[in-house]
Motif scaffolding. Structure first.
Motif, short mmCIF file in Angstrom:
data_model
loop_
_atom_site.label_atom_id
_atom_site.label_comp_id
_atom_site.label_asym_id
_atom_site.label_seq_id
_atom_site.Cartn_x
_atom_site.Cartn_y
_atom_site.Cartn_z
N PRO A 46 17.38 -8.71 10.56
CA PRO A 46 18.60 -9.53 10.59
C PRO A 46 18.66 -10.46 9.37
CG PRO A 46 17.60 -9.45 12.76
CD PRO A 46 16.62 -8.81 11.83
N GLY A 47 19.82 -10.44 8.71
CA GLY A 47 20.02 -11.29 7.54
C GLY A 47 19.59 -10.65 6.23
N TRP A 48 19.01 -9.45 6.33
CA TRP A 48 18.52 -8.77 5.14
C TRP A 48 19.12 -7.37 5.04
CZ3 TRP A 48 15.43 -11.34 1.70
CH2 TRP A 48 14.83 -12.51 2.15
N SER A 49 19.33 -6.91 3.82
CA SER A 49 19.86 -5.56 3.58
C SER A 49 18.88 -4.79 2.70
CB SER A 49 21.22 -5.62 2.86
OG SER A 49 22.17 -6.29 3.65
N LEU A 50 18.64 -3.53 3.05
CA LEU A 50 17.77 -2.69 2.25
C LEU A 50 18.44 -2.40 0.91
CD1 LEU A 50 15.19 -0.94 2.04
CD2 LEU A 50 16.50 0.95 3.03
N ALA A 51 17.79 -2.79 -0.19
CA ALA A 51 18.36 -2.61 -1.52
C ALA A 51 17.71 -1.45 -2.27
CB ALA A 51 18.20 -3.89 -2.34
N TYR A 52 16.46 -1.15 -1.91
CA TYR A 52 15.75 -0.08 -2.62
C TYR A 52 14.60 0.40 -1.75
CZ TYR A 52 12.71 2.21 -6.04
OH TYR A 52 11.90 3.10 -6.70
N SER A 53 14.41 1.72 -1.70
CA SER A 53 13.29 2.30 -0.97
C SER A 53 12.50 3.17 -1.92
CB SER A 53 13.79 3.12 0.22
OG SER A 53 12.70 3.58 1.00
N GLY A 54 11.27 2.76 -2.21
CA GLY A 54 10.40 3.53 -3.08
C GLY A 54 9.49 4.44 -2.28
N LYS A 55 8.47 4.96 -2.96
CA LYS A 55 7.56 5.87 -2.27
C LYS A 55 6.87 5.17 -1.09
CE LYS A 55 6.38 8.82 -6.25
NZ LYS A 55 6.87 8.01 -7.37
N VAL A 56 6.43 3.95 -1.34
CA VAL A 56 5.67 3.26 -0.28
C VAL A 56 6.16 1.84 -0.01
CG1 VAL A 56 3.60 4.64 -0.65
CG2 VAL A 56 3.88 2.51 -1.91
N GLY A 81 -1.37 0.98 9.82
CA GLY A 81 -1.88 -0.31 9.36
C GLY A 81 -2.01 -0.46 7.86
N LYS A 82 -1.67 0.58 7.10
CA LYS A 82 -1.86 0.56 5.65
C LYS A 82 -1.08 -0.58 4.98
CE LYS A 82 -0.79 3.49 1.61
NZ LYS A 82 0.49 2.91 1.21
N GLY A 83 0.18 -0.76 5.35
CA GLY A 83 0.99 -1.79 4.72
C GLY A 83 0.41 -3.17 4.88
N ALA A 84 -0.07 -3.48 6.07
CA ALA A 84 -0.66 -4.79 6.32
C ALA A 84 -1.97 -4.97 5.56
CB ALA A 84 -0.89 -4.98 7.82
N ARG A 87 3.58 4.31 4.57
CA ARG A 87 3.69 5.60 3.90
C ARG A 87 2.58 5.75 2.86
NH1 ARG A 87 9.10 3.70 3.84
NH2 ARG A 87 9.11 3.34 1.57
N VAL A 88 2.19 6.98 2.59
CA VAL A 88 1.19 7.25 1.57
C VAL A 88 1.73 8.33 0.65
CG1 VAL A 88 -0.05 8.99 2.96
CG2 VAL A 88 -1.25 7.77 1.13
N SER A 89 1.48 8.19 -0.64
CA SER A 89 1.95 9.18 -1.60
C SER A 89 0.78 9.68 -2.45
CB SER A 89 3.02 8.59 -2.51
OG SER A 89 2.45 7.63 -3.39
N ALA A 90 0.92 10.89 -2.93
CA ALA A 90 -0.04 11.48 -3.85
C ALA A 90 0.67 12.57 -4.64
CB ALA A 90 -1.24 12.08 -3.10
N PHE A 91 0.36 12.66 -5.91
CA PHE A 91 0.99 13.65 -6.79
C PHE A 91 2.52 13.58 -6.70
CE2 PHE A 91 -3.07 15.81 -5.39
CZ PHE A 91 -3.79 15.46 -6.52
N ASP A 92 3.03 12.34 -6.68
CA ASP A 92 4.47 12.08 -6.64
C ASP A 92 5.14 12.58 -5.37
OD1 ASP A 92 4.70 10.73 -9.11
OD2 ASP A 92 4.65 12.64 -10.18
#
Length: 292
Positions: free
Chosen positions: A11-21, A59-62, A45-50
């Motif tokens: 609430p009160g926030w808008s998603l402006a950009y979503s990257g790989k992680v 729990g990765k983000g935290a 999320r986890v990324s490898a080789f683009d």
């Protein structure tokens, strides 16, 4: 985007950009171009080789947010955090989000290498150098360099691959003053961090930094993540002394994907065992570094 992240509403926030992680939010009615602050949320999320892989790492983000904040405080680095960031961060993402000042980012990934490995090893084996830095012949994977080297990359637009470039190319991209400043800052932070990691029985093989200028003050600041397991390679020093590489980063994911995917089409789902091992190693790294 992972299904676990797709329904995130703040609430009160808008998603402006979503990257790989990472996902960037701005106050409703604002844009990344105009917002003085933004909410930077580290997903699982986890990324490898683009490639963004499924499933996410629980729990990765935290964990990575905690590690980044710990390093910033431990090294006494000027912080991108906005005033009263803790009090103004939405409670639902408080453990994996940072409310930060919006910066005008420099289009350079500032990679510092204390060891020759990964993509740097491949480039070295082909041309005898990394990002234009000439190296001695015959270096083996994981060997320690006499001095850390700065091997920058140009951050390509979304959907394109980043490109290793020489220091002189970074001068062309951002000007000599900024190019020299981010090189010296990157090497300085890496050297200090490597000593601290060594005290915890860890080898900081390499890392990458990003920098931007505060839109109000013009101050050059280290931005985004700092010395996390996603932006760095950490190895167990005792195992390395015995000729084994035990990683505390997403190398587990990279290795599995390299063995099970030819690089074309959609990447396969990660097995539960790989997800569990990766999460455990991320957690162990934080514990070892932050232990009193």
């Amino acid at each position: 985007m992972s299904s676990a992240e797709a329904g995130l509403e703040l609430p009160g926030w808008s998603l402006a950009y979503s990257g790989k992680v990472r996902d960037l939010y701005v106050a409703e009615g604002q844009s990344l171009e105009s917002a003085p602050e933004m909410l930077m949320v580290a997903s699982d999320r986890v990324s490898a080789f683009d490639q963004v892989l499924e499933p996410a790492i629980p729990g990765k983000g935290a964990l990575l947010t905690s590690l980044s904040l710990w390093w910033t405080e431990r090294l006494g680095l000027p912080s991108q955090l906005a005033p009263d960031a803790d009090a103004r961060t939405p409670a639902s993402v408080a453990d994996r989000a940072m409310l930060v000042r919006t910066l005008d980012m420099l289009p350079i990934e500032c990679v510092v290498r204390g060891r020759v490995t990964g993509s740097g090893l491949k480039e070295y084996q082909q041309v005898g150098s990394i990002s234009g830095v000439e190296l001695p012949a015959g270096l083996a994977d994981g060997v320690e360099l006499p001095e850390p080297i700065y091997t920058p990359a140009w951050k390509a637009p979304q959907g394109e691959h980043d490109e290793n470039v020489s220091f002189e190319r970074t001068v062309e991209l951002v000007g000599r003053e900024d190019a020299e400043a981010i090189r010296e800052l990157s090497l300085s932070v890496y050297r200090r961090a490597a000593v601290i990691a060594a005290e915890a029985g860890l080898v900081l093989a390499d890392t990458k930094f990003e920098f931007g200028r505060d839109r109000v003050t013009g101050e050059l600041l280290l931005a985004d993540e700092v010395l996390t397991s996603d932006s760095s390679r950490y190895w167990d020093a005792a195992a390395l002394a015995q000729g084994r590489v035990e990683s505390f980063d997403k190398q587990i994911v990279r290795d599995w994907l390299a063995d099970n995917w030819a690089g074309e089409g959609e990447a396969p789902a990660l097995p539960p065992a790989i997800v569990e091992r990766t999460a455990a190693r991320y957690g162990e790294l934080l514990e070892r570094l932050t232990a009193d």
